[in-house]
Design a protein around this motif. Structure first.
Motif, PDB file in Angstrom:
ATOM      1  N   VAL A  27       0.849  -1.198   0.000  1.00 54.55           N
ATOM      2  CA  VAL A  27       0.000   0.000   0.000  1.00 54.55           C
ATOM      3  C   VAL A  27       0.879   1.240   0.000  1.00 54.55           C
ATOM      4  N   VAL A  78      -2.305  -1.024  -3.788  1.00 50.47           N
ATOM      5  CA  VAL A  78      -3.275  -0.024  -3.344  1.00 50.47           C
ATOM      6  C   VAL A  78      -2.582   1.326  -3.230  1.00 50.47           C
ATOM      7  N   ILE A 107      -5.972  -0.457  -6.792  1.00 55.37           N
ATOM      8  CA  ILE A 107      -7.113   0.034  -6.030  1.00 55.37           C
ATOM      9  C   ILE A 107      -6.724   1.393  -5.469  1.00 55.37           C
ATOM     10  N   ILE A 144      -9.578  -3.421   2.064  1.00 56.15           N
ATOM     11  CA  ILE A 144      -8.424  -3.728   1.195  1.00 56.15           C
ATOM     12  C   ILE A 144      -8.309  -5.241   0.993  1.00 56.15           C
TER      13      ILE A 144
END
Length: 150
Positions: A27, A78, A107, A144
């Motif tokens: 992330v 992400v 994402i 997530i």
């Protein structure tokens, strides 16, 4: 840019993951624009680390171009944007446009002070979720993991 919490240079991380077959959810937490308040971004970064994710924090005052470049270089799953400045309707579309131009399939989530009436428009741009004040760390982690089937 630093990797949380170990504070090592992030450019080493993708190589490590490929070489040793370790695959964590990666992330990128970014603070776009002139917003200077990063406590929330650091708190969510730590929560995601505690949940077993690899987190890369870009630091303050990043341009959309810098955020997208970091996402590409670090092969993230992400991109999380922390926005408190009110510039979300300018910064988010630009970031989504640049990700699309680069062919980056990730994402994208955002959190911060984002009015409810702006959320549908941001989701139309392709943002997966918007976390507003009061959202729990657990809800972010769960979202997530569910999106990535992890």
């Amino acid at each position: 840019m630093l990797c949380v919490p170990c504070l090592v240079n992030i450019r080493k991380k993708p190589y490590f993951r490929r070489e040793y077959g370790e695959k964590k959810i990666v992330v990128l937490i970014a603070k776009p624009g002139l917003d200077g308040h990063d406590r929330g971004a650091k708190v969510i970064a730590r929560a995601l680390c505690d949940a077993g994710m690899e987190v890369i924090y870009t630091g303050l005052h990043r341009t959309p171009e810098q955020i997208v470049e970091a996402a590409v270089q670090n092969e993230v799953d992400v991109v999380g944007l922390s926005i408190l400045s009110g510039a979300h309707m300018t910064l988010c579309p630009k970031i989504m446009e640049l990700l699309k131009k680069r062919g980056v399939d990730v994402i994208v989530i955002a959190g911060g002070i984002i009015p409810q009436e702006d959320i549908p428009e941001l989701k139309k741009l392709g943002m997966a979720e918007i976390f507003t004040p009061g959202a729990t760390m657990e809800s972010t982690v769960k979202f997530i993991r569910e999106k990535l089937n992890a």
